[in-house]
Scaffold this active site. Structure first.
Site, mmCIF file in Angstrom:
data_model
loop_
_atom_site.group_PDB
_atom_site.id
_atom_site.type_symbol
_atom_site.label_atom_id
_atom_site.label_comp_id
_atom_site.label_asym_id
_atom_site.label_seq_id
_atom_site.Cartn_x
_atom_site.Cartn_y
_atom_site.Cartn_z
ATOM 1 N N CYS A 263 0.102 -54.780 1.272
ATOM 2 C CA CYS A 263 0.195 -55.921 0.480
ATOM 3 C C CYS A 263 -0.230 -55.580 -0.903
ATOM 4 O O CYS A 263 -1.028 -55.025 -1.055
ATOM 5 C CB CYS A 263 -0.568 -56.755 1.067
ATOM 6 N N GLU B 193 11.674 -52.900 -3.259
ATOM 7 C CA GLU B 193 11.088 -52.271 -2.043
ATOM 8 C C GLU B 193 11.037 -53.289 -1.111
ATOM 9 O O GLU B 193 10.858 -54.383 -1.321
ATOM 10 C CB GLU B 193 9.973 -51.553 -2.589
HETATM 11 N N1 SAH Z 1 3.833 -63.754 -4.276
HETATM 12 C C1 SAH Z 1 3.520 -64.216 -2.987
HETATM 13 C C2 SAH Z 1 4.182 -62.966 -1.996
HETATM 14 C C3 SAH Z 1 3.863 -61.667 -2.370
HETATM 15 S S1 SAH Z 1 2.353 -60.999 -2.262
HETATM 16 C C4 SAH Z 1 2.092 -64.375 -2.885
HETATM 17 O O1 SAH Z 1 1.292 -64.236 -3.609
HETATM 18 O O2 SAH Z 1 1.496 -64.806 -1.593
HETATM 19 C C5 SAH Z 1 1.863 -60.677 -0.513
HETATM 20 C C6 SAH Z 1 0.427 -60.758 -0.080
HETATM 21 O O3 SAH Z 1 -0.177 -59.600 -0.754
HETATM 22 C C7 SAH Z 1 -0.102 -62.182 -1.092
HETATM 23 O O4 SAH Z 1 -1.144 -62.622 -0.159
HETATM 24 C C8 SAH Z 1 -1.052 -61.210 -1.915
HETATM 25 O O5 SAH Z 1 -2.120 -61.707 -2.640
HETATM 26 C C9 SAH Z 1 -1.190 -59.922 -1.416
HETATM 27 N N2 SAH Z 1 -1.762 -58.954 -2.103
HETATM 28 C C10 SAH Z 1 -1.504 -58.621 -3.294
HETATM 29 N N3 SAH Z 1 -2.277 -57.536 -4.108
HETATM 30 C C11 SAH Z 1 -2.929 -56.986 -3.071
HETATM 31 C C12 SAH Z 1 -3.942 -56.063 -3.043
HETATM 32 N N4 SAH Z 1 -4.203 -55.232 -3.932
HETATM 33 N N5 SAH Z 1 -4.610 -55.825 -1.665
HETATM 34 C C13 SAH Z 1 -4.430 -56.900 -0.728
HETATM 35 N N6 SAH Z 1 -3.419 -57.722 -0.896
HETATM 36 C C14 SAH Z 1 -2.611 -57.842 -1.799
#
Ligand code: SAH
Length: 358
Positions: free
Chosen positions: A341, A100
């Site tokens: 995110c 996605e």
């Molecule tokens: N693996 C990478 C990029 C993908 S996640 C990383 O961890 O940075 C992209 C962002 O979304 C990251 O900052 C992650 O921590 C955040 N994220 C993941 N789950 C989330 C949630 N339930 N609520 C808000 N942000 C979230």
């Protein structure tokens, strides 16, 4: 016959995963002129899907290139639009892998959030990706194609790219570096390096390697806690690279690039939102060049972790400000279509079928 074609396709080089320099090198070895390589590279940047479209090349050359190289294809199989205008696309690649990507349209330009892997190995407790089985890395061409296909279908230019979709970019290091080099090349898509952001959950060795690449890309680090035991619990990567190792790598990055790091901090109710958490965060950030982004945690169907209420997030932000920390609270976009995110693929794995072909 079909099978023979497929086999041929497998030995053909994936030309959209090649940098301009690599294409030039190949072309010169074939006795072709450098400017021909530049012509082809420009066509690929403009989303040519076959060599036949490259009408300013001779027919013979097009046939020759078709024997040597393949141009990967992809299809949008679903598009959803959030009430706030955020658009989410499900994209399928040649082998059936689905990822996605998300389009956010701002006054300053159009930003696409791309996936870097099919699934993710990192298993962060708060993230929908952790429920997806990892199946493979995406190639540079597949990351690029997400941007191009959205640009084409929406008939818009893309000014910003974030590598924050499904997957851990630094777990697919070589391909994301290739992607950045191709997307920023002035003779191709020419996206400004500062307009590309890479987000990592904290692979410290790769943060240092990334600093050494000299790419001018923006780096985000998903921190979420400055306490080792809590971080190891919600982000297993912390067991391999603890806060000390992460801090050392971030300081190295600051020094080497002179660029600030954007630290992402999801606000989890009664877990990481106390005054002590704010103090430990400030201590972790000491002597760094940084910005902190507080993110209300997005809801997941299976999630046991819930977001801190917005009032508490603002209190936390105030504590940080009083400690001299540069902090903002991030607006959440697209949560009604699970495009925020950490929500990507959350619905799809819940069994929803793709119906609408575009
Ligand atoms: N693996 C990478 C990029 C993908 S996640 C990383 O961890 O940075 C992209 C962002 O979304 C990251 O900052 C992650 O921590 C955040 N994220 C993941 N789950 C989330 C949630 N339930 N609520 C808000 N942000 C979230």
């Amino acid at each position: 016959m079909q099978e023979i074609n497929n086999n041929n396709n497998k030995i053909k080089k994936d030309i959209k995963s090649m940098t301009l320099e690599e294409i030039i090198e190949d072309f010169i070895s074939f006795g072709l002129k450098k400017y021909k390589a530049e012509q082809v590279f420009r066509w690929l940047a403009n989303f040519a899907c076959s060599f036949d479209e490259m009408t300013d090349l001779s027919k013979d050359l097009r046939e020759f290139l078709n024997k040597k190289y393949k141009i990967i294809s992809a299809k949008i199989i679903k598009k959803e639009i959030s009430q706030d205008g955020t658009k989410k696309f499900a994209i399928i690649f040649e082998d059936g892998a689905i990822v996605e990507s998300v389009l956010m349209q701002y006054k300053f330009g159009n930003s696409v959030c791309v996936s870097t892997q099919v699934g993710c190995k990192m298993r962060c407790k708060f993230c929908a990706n952790s429920e997806l089985n990892f199946s493979r890395n995406l190639s540079a061409s597949e990351i690029l194609t997400q941007v191009q296909i959205i640009s084409k279908i929406e008939n818009i230019n893309i000014s910003n790219i974030t590598l924050m979709g499904i997957g851990e970019p630094f777990d697919n290091y070589e391909n994301i570096i290739k992607f950045i080099k191709i997307a920023t090349c002035q003779k191709g898509m020419n996206i400004g390096a500062r307009r590309i952001s890479v987000s990592t959950c904290g692979l410290a060795d790769k943060i240092k390697k990334f600093a050494d690449e000299n790419l001018s890309v923006t780096l985000s680090v998903s921190l979420h806690s400055a306490k080792n035991d809590l971080r190891s619990d919600i982000m297993p990567i912390n067991q391999a690279y603890d806060l000390e190792k992460l801090r050392e790598a971030c300081i190295y990055y600051n020094k080497k690039t002179n660029k600030r790091i954007s630290f992402e901090y999801i606000m989890l109710n009664n877990l990481n939102d106390s005054k002590l958490d704010a103090e430990l965060l400030a201590k972790f950030l000491k002597n760094m060049i940084f910005h902190v982004n507080l993110i209300p945690a997005n809801k997941l169907k299976s999630g046991v972790l819930i977001s801190s209420p917005i009032e508490k997030i603002h209190i936390f932000a105030n504590w940080l400000m009083n400690l001299g920390i540069n902090v903002t609270v991030r607006r959440t976009l697209g949560s009604d279509i699970s495009a925020s995110c950490g929500q990507l693929m959350a619905k799809t794995i819940g069994g929803k079928n793709f119906e609408s072909n575009i």
